[in-house]
Write an enzyme that holds these catalytic residues in place. Structure first.
Site, mmCIF file in Angstrom:
data_model
loop_
_atom_site.group_PDB
_atom_site.id
_atom_site.type_symbol
_atom_site.label_atom_id
_atom_site.label_comp_id
_atom_site.label_asym_id
_atom_site.label_seq_id
_atom_site.Cartn_x
_atom_site.Cartn_y
_atom_site.Cartn_z
ATOM 1 N N ASP A 1 2.305 1.961 3.296
ATOM 2 C CA ASP A 1 3.253 1.009 3.895
ATOM 3 C C ASP A 1 4.684 1.452 3.633
ATOM 4 O O ASP A 1 5.564 1.234 4.465
ATOM 5 C CB ASP A 1 3.143 -0.393 3.264
ATOM 6 C CG ASP A 1 1.773 -1.003 3.371
ATOM 7 O OD1 ASP A 1 1.024 -0.606 4.275
ATOM 8 O OD2 ASP A 1 1.471 -1.887 2.543
ATOM 9 N N HIS B 1 0.887 -1.170 0.000
ATOM 10 C CA HIS B 1 0.000 0.000 0.000
ATOM 11 C C HIS B 1 0.924 1.218 0.000
ATOM 12 O O HIS B 1 2.003 1.181 0.613
ATOM 13 C CB HIS B 1 -0.831 0.122 1.276
ATOM 14 C CG HIS B 1 -1.770 -1.001 1.557
ATOM 15 N ND1 HIS B 1 -1.387 -2.140 2.208
ATOM 16 C CD2 HIS B 1 -3.096 -1.146 1.310
ATOM 17 C CE1 HIS B 1 -2.427 -2.950 2.342
ATOM 18 N NE2 HIS B 1 -3.481 -2.372 1.797
HETATM 19 C C1 XLS Z 1 -7.783 -6.871 4.124
HETATM 20 C C2 XLS Z 1 -7.239 -7.062 2.790
HETATM 21 C C3 XLS Z 1 -6.066 -6.157 2.450
HETATM 22 C C4 XLS Z 1 -5.857 -6.106 0.966
HETATM 23 C C5 XLS Z 1 -5.027 -4.958 0.497
HETATM 24 O O1 XLS Z 1 -8.504 -7.718 4.639
HETATM 25 O O2 XLS Z 1 -6.906 -8.402 2.625
HETATM 26 O O3 XLS Z 1 -4.928 -6.592 3.117
HETATM 27 O O4 XLS Z 1 -5.300 -7.276 0.489
HETATM 28 O O5 XLS Z 1 -5.590 -3.736 0.798
#
Ligand code: XLS
Ligand code: NI
Ligand code: NI
Length: 444
Positions: free
Chosen positions: A106, A103
């Site tokens: 991140d 993200h």
């Molecule tokens: C949350 C999601 C998230 C996505 C990315 O439950 O799995 O981690 O994969 O935003």
């Protein structure tokens, strides 16, 4: 460069199923050719940045337990981001998996203005490019975090305030371009808070229209900048909101069709989200394959007794194999991959625990690939499926599907039938389950 994972001195290697070395792969043999493709190219494994490098082990009852020095509140945010990235790429390189996912937030801290946040991201994208060239790691997908900041408390695209939509759109534009610069193979939208807590204050029709508008803007922009990766939506039934609009693959497909997006957008299927939606992982894959929107996988596992997104590392070879069978039967992965959207348990505080977790996940998926490939090669499942429907290839089946019959004509036909009831055949479920079990036992 100072090493963060100094306990693991050499890259993780394949040593075969008889190895007792906990820091070796027993099944993931990247160059081994399985069903005509190298294992590495079949699985396209990715490590996720958020759980592995941003997660600190905190839960709703207590603060972080994991040793992640870059998360210390006293550290300067940009130096911390660089230290975190160095550790992340050291990990990717030692683990030897080809991809990562992130993200925007991140890899780069949010600044005090939108402009400053963009500058932070640009700087960290330069840094990532340098690490990617150095290590050969590629980007499976990028995504914008549209759920952590309080501004998104009522959603991003589905927010009642267009100012928030506009902010989210600006953030997505920047993150999509960052993903493009990094050569990302896909761009993901997980509807973090695109859902509702109570209908009492929610205009669902408006929210769905807004969500579709953002997706259209993303698709338009993708073409404008020449991004050739795939746009993926990640279904999830609930959490953080009580009801998420992207509930499961079938709901996402209906949404994409309704808004004219089904040719442009595919799905990223997460195993734990499938479980939460009350589906098997393989069901979600098969649904996406049937709709022509299968894209990628977030490989993790739920817990039999816990009804939330516990994001464990994949444990069940059989569960993964049944999903992989549907993937192979549908032609395999293209731009997608298997991303370990999975996290350590709170007490797994040694630095090497991150390796043990991923090695287990990688081997589960690799072994599942062997099982799925053996099932394809064996051909029995495919034969049973096609024989079971063979009537539909005969004259009656073709006439019905071709629109040559009506209720009237079929009624007439039934009245004139010389024979009795249609013959019933066994579905052979248990025999097929035993066949799968044999392949799980034997795959090597
Ligand atoms: C949350 C999601 C998230 C996505 C990315 O439950 O799995 O981690 O994969 O935003
Ligand atoms: Ni996910
Ligand atoms: Ni998830």
């Amino acid at each position: 460069m100072t090493e963060f994972f100094g306990e693991v001195t050499a890259p993780i290697r394949y040593e075969g199923p008889d190895s007792d070395n906990p820091l070796a792969y027993r099944w993931y043999d990247r160059d081994r050719v399985v069903a005509g493709r190298r294992m590495e190219d079949h699985l396209r494994l990715a490590v996720c940045y958020w759980h592995s490098f941003n997660g600190d082990g905190s839960d709703v009852f207590g603060s972080g337990t994991l040793d992640r020095p870059w998360l210390a509140p006293s550290s300067d945010p940009m130096s911390a981001a660089r230290a975190k990235m160095a550790a992340a790429f050291e990990f990717f390189e030692k683990l030897g998996t080809p991809f990562f996912c992130f993200h925007d937030r991140d890899i780069a801290p949010e600044g005090t203005s939108f402009k400053e946040s963009c500058a932070h991201l640009d700087e960290m994208v330069d840094e990532a490019l340098m690490h990617m060239r150095r290590t050969g790691t590629q980007l499976l997908w990028g995504t914008a975090n549209l759920f952590s900041n309080p501004r998104y408390q009522a959603g991003a695209a589905t927010n009642p305030d267009p100012e928030v939509f506009a902010w989210a759109a600006a953030q997505v534009r920047h993150c999509l371009e960052a993903t493009h610069r990094l050569g990302g193979h896909n761009y993901v939208l997980w509807g973090g808070r695109e859902g509702y807590e109570t209908l009492l204050n929610t205009d669902m029709k408006r929210e769905l229209d807004q969500m579709a508008r953002l997706l259209h803007l993303v698709v338009e922009h993708k073409h404008r900048i020449g991004f050739t990766g795939t746009i993926l939506v990640e279904p999830k039934p609930f959490e953080p909101t009580k009801h998420q609009y992207d509930f499961d693959v079938a709901s996402v497909h209906a949404f994409l069709q309704r808004y004219g997006l089904a040719d442009e957008v595919r799905v990223n299927i997460e195993v734990n989200h499938a479980t939460l939606a009350g589906h098997d992982f393989a069901h979600e894959i098969a649904t996406a394959m049937a709709a022509g929107i299968f894209g990628s996988v977030d490989a993790n596992a739920g817990d039999d007794r816990l009804g939330w997104d516990v994001d464990r590392f994949p444990l069940s070879v059989e569960q993964m194999a049944l999903g992989l069978y549907e993937i192979l039967a549908g032609g395999g992965l293209t731009t997608g991959g298997f991303n370990f959207d999975a996290k350590l348990r709170r007490q797994s505080i040694d630095r090497s625990d991150l390796f043990h977790a991923h090695i287990g996940g990688v081997d589960t998926v690799a072994r599942a690939l062997l099982v799925a490939a053996a099932l394809v090669e064996d051909g029995a499942l495919a034969r049973v499926r096609s024989e079971r429907y063979s009537g539909w290839d005969g004259e009656l089946g073709r006439r019905i599907l071709g629109g040559d019959e009506t209720l009237e004509s079929l009624h007439g036909r039934a009245l004139g039938l010389g024979h009795g009831e249609p013959e019933r055949l066994s579905g052979r479920q248990e025999a097929l389950e035993n066949l799968v079990a044999r392949h799980v036992e034997r795959a090597r």
